[in-house]
Design a protein around this motif. Structure first.
Motif, short mmCIF file in Angstrom:
data_model
loop_
_atom_site.label_atom_id
_atom_site.label_comp_id
_atom_site.label_asym_id
_atom_site.label_seq_id
_atom_site.Cartn_x
_atom_site.Cartn_y
_atom_site.Cartn_z
N ASN A 7 66.42 2.23 25.65
CA ASN A 7 65.15 2.15 25.49
C ASN A 7 64.71 0.64 25.59
OD1 ASN A 7 64.15 4.98 24.46
ND2 ASN A 7 66.55 4.38 23.63
N PHE A 8 65.32 -0.24 26.26
CA PHE A 8 64.81 -1.68 26.14
C PHE A 8 63.41 -1.95 27.06
CE2 PHE A 8 67.74 -1.60 29.73
CZ PHE A 8 67.20 -2.39 30.64
N CYS A 9 63.49 -1.05 27.80
CA CYS A 9 62.17 -1.39 28.64
C CYS A 9 60.81 -0.87 27.91
CB CYS A 9 62.10 -0.35 29.90
SG CYS A 9 63.38 -1.12 31.00
N ASN A 10 61.00 -0.10 26.74
CA ASN A 10 59.95 0.41 25.94
C ASN A 10 59.75 -0.42 24.82
OD1 ASN A 10 59.74 2.63 27.20
ND2 ASN A 10 61.43 3.27 26.20
N LEU A 11 58.67 -0.54 23.87
CA LEU A 11 58.37 -1.30 22.81
C LEU A 11 59.66 -1.09 21.79
CD1 LEU A 11 56.55 -2.89 20.81
CD2 LEU A 11 55.61 -0.89 20.04
N LEU A 12 60.18 -2.17 21.30
CA LEU A 12 61.34 -1.99 20.37
C LEU A 12 61.09 -3.12 19.29
CD1 LEU A 12 64.37 -1.60 22.52
CD2 LEU A 12 63.58 0.14 21.14
N THR A 13 61.43 -2.60 18.13
CA THR A 13 61.30 -3.60 16.95
C THR A 13 62.42 -3.02 16.15
OG1 THR A 13 60.03 -2.27 15.52
CG2 THR A 13 58.88 -3.76 17.05
N LEU A 14 63.03 -4.02 15.20
CA LEU A 14 63.92 -3.96 14.37
C LEU A 14 63.63 -2.45 13.59
CD1 LEU A 14 65.31 -7.18 12.91
CD2 LEU A 14 66.56 -5.52 14.35
N ASP A 15 62.53 -2.25 13.10
CA ASP A 15 61.95 -1.11 12.43
C ASP A 15 62.22 0.12 13.15
OD1 ASP A 15 61.16 -2.47 9.98
OD2 ASP A 15 59.32 -3.09 10.84
N ILE A 16 61.85 0.19 14.38
CA ILE A 16 61.94 1.17 15.09
C ILE A 16 63.55 1.38 15.39
CG2 ILE A 16 61.52 2.12 17.70
CD1 ILE A 16 59.10 0.61 17.91
N ILE A 17 64.16 0.45 15.75
CA ILE A 17 65.68 0.88 15.67
C ILE A 17 66.24 1.37 14.36
CG2 ILE A 17 68.15 -0.32 16.31
CD1 ILE A 17 66.39 -2.00 18.11
N ALA A 18 65.93 0.74 13.48
CA ALA A 18 66.52 1.33 12.21
C ALA A 18 66.10 2.61 12.00
CB ALA A 18 65.87 0.45 11.02
N GLU A 19 64.79 3.15 12.23
CA GLU A 19 64.39 4.33 12.10
C GLU A 19 65.09 5.50 12.89
OE1 GLU A 19 60.55 7.25 12.55
OE2 GLU A 19 60.40 5.16 12.86
N HIS A 20 65.65 5.15 14.12
CA HIS A 20 66.34 6.13 14.83
C HIS A 20 67.92 5.94 14.55
CE1 HIS A 20 62.56 6.13 17.25
NE2 HIS A 20 63.02 7.31 17.86
N THR A 21 68.38 5.09 13.97
CA THR A 21 69.82 4.96 13.71
C THR A 21 70.17 5.00 12.17
OG1 THR A 21 69.69 2.39 13.64
CG2 THR A 21 70.03 3.08 15.57
N ASN A 22 69.13 5.17 11.24
CA ASN A 22 69.14 5.41 10.07
C ASN A 22 70.07 4.24 9.35
OD1 ASN A 22 68.15 8.22 9.94
ND2 ASN A 22 70.09 8.96 10.75
N LEU A 23 69.90 2.97 9.94
CA LEU A 23 70.14 1.74 9.23
C LEU A 23 69.13 1.15 9.02
CD1 LEU A 23 72.97 0.99 12.20
CD2 LEU A 23 73.53 1.94 9.88
N SER A 24 69.42 -0.16 7.91
CA SER A 24 68.39 -0.83 7.57
C SER A 24 68.15 -2.09 8.66
CB SER A 24 68.64 -1.57 6.30
OG SER A 24 69.59 -2.51 6.18
N ARG A 25 66.96 -2.47 8.70
CA ARG A 25 66.72 -3.75 9.74
C ARG A 25 67.42 -5.02 9.39
NH1 ARG A 25 61.05 -5.75 10.12
NH2 ARG A 25 62.08 -7.60 10.70
N TYR A 26 67.65 -5.05 8.21
CA TYR A 26 68.57 -6.29 7.77
C TYR A 26 69.96 -5.92 8.05
CZ TYR A 26 64.25 -6.74 5.08
OH TYR A 26 63.05 -6.68 4.51
#
Length: 287
Positions: free
Chosen positions: A191-210
């Motif tokens: 998904n690197f061609c799309n909008l990506l933030t730590l919050d978005i990745i955290a939501e999709h992987t069930n991990l915290s951004r920290y």
């Protein structure tokens, strides 16, 4: 770098399989299977590892785990005495030196990769005395040297662990980190061609951004932003060399939200603008 030794002495009767001597420094990368410990006797030197770059000065002691890529840069006529400790004979060493679980963790790289002791730090004097005694025992081989070396190696590793500098990672915990990082990087890679933030990745992987930020720093020695930008810039470079797509469109297809950010990032990474890169690569292809 193939490490060479001057006046090298290899222990023949010790199950530790220690090599001691003076390190001849060059600036090439090195990877070897032994634990490497050394002390800077004079001058200064810079050592580069996956963790970063550190300057070592007279009196500094350093530790490098097995199979860790590193190189030295001799800044000021450094003289270094070094011990290479081969721990691969685990069955024998277990009886005389270090518990097998620790040996396996160190040999497998499941431990602290690099650290140093500076004069004045806690445990520096203890570590320095143990290193000195074990080194001289192995080199000079006085009567009963093996007893002295054995005792000092036990004591040395006690101080390495007691100081908190050397840690053995819990294999189960480390495995969880590896699996978590794999989930994160697989999602980014898709998904690197799309909008990506730590919050978005955290939501999709069930991990915290920290936790995600920590994984990149600890396991890849980089940041989320650097990892993402490298993927995007690699994609852009491929499109520049294989298509006639306008640069402004390539920026969008590579995940950059505007052409200014793209041009600036591309030039910082490749050293030239996207247009010049395309021209240069196509010129090379014609040769």
């Amino acid at each position: 770098m193939a490490i060479r030794f001057l006046n090298s002495v290899t222990s023949t009767s010790s199950s530790f399989r220690v090599s001691c001597g003076e390190l001849v420094v060059d600036d090439l990368w090195s990877v070897h299977h032994e634990v490497e410990m050394g002390v800077v006797r004079s001058g200064s030197i810079t050592i580069e590892t996956a963790i970063g770059v550190e300057q070592l000065n007279k009196g500094d002691i350093f530790f490098i785990a097995p199979n860790q890529k590193h190189r030295f840069d001799n800044n000021n006529n450094a003289y270094i005495e070094i011990m290479l400790l081969n721990l691969n004979d685990g069955a024998n060493l277990t009886q005389q030196f270090i518990p097998n679980a620790i040996i396996k963790s160190i040999v497998g790289g499941n431990c602290t990769k690099f650290f140093s002791f500076k004069p004045g730090e806690d445990y520096y004097n203890n570590v320095s005395e143990c290193f000195e005694s074990a080194f001289r025992a192995e080199v000079d081989k006085p009567r009963g040297f093996y007893l002295l070396a054995t005792g000092k190696f036990y004591e040395l590793y006690y101080y390495l662990f007691e100081s908190g500098k050397l840690e053995i990672y819990d294999i189960e915990t480390q495995g969880k980190k590896d699996r978590a990082l794999r989930r994160v990087t697989e999602y980014i890679n898709e998904n690197f061609c799309n909008l990506l933030t730590l919050d978005i990745i955290a939501e999709h992987t069930n991990l915290s951004r920290y936790y995600i930020s920590h994984l990149f720093k600890e396991l890849l020695n980089t940041t989320f932003i650097n990892y993402l930008n490298e993927l995007r810039l690699s994609r852009a470079a491929l499109l520049l060399t294989t298509t006639d797509t306008p640069v402004i469109e390539i920026a969008g297809k590579s995940g950059f939200n505007n052409i200014s950010n793209f041009n600036r990032a591309f030039k910082m990474y490749y050293g030239i603008t996207p247009s010049k890169y395309r021209k240069s690569e196509r010129s090379k292809a014609k040769v």
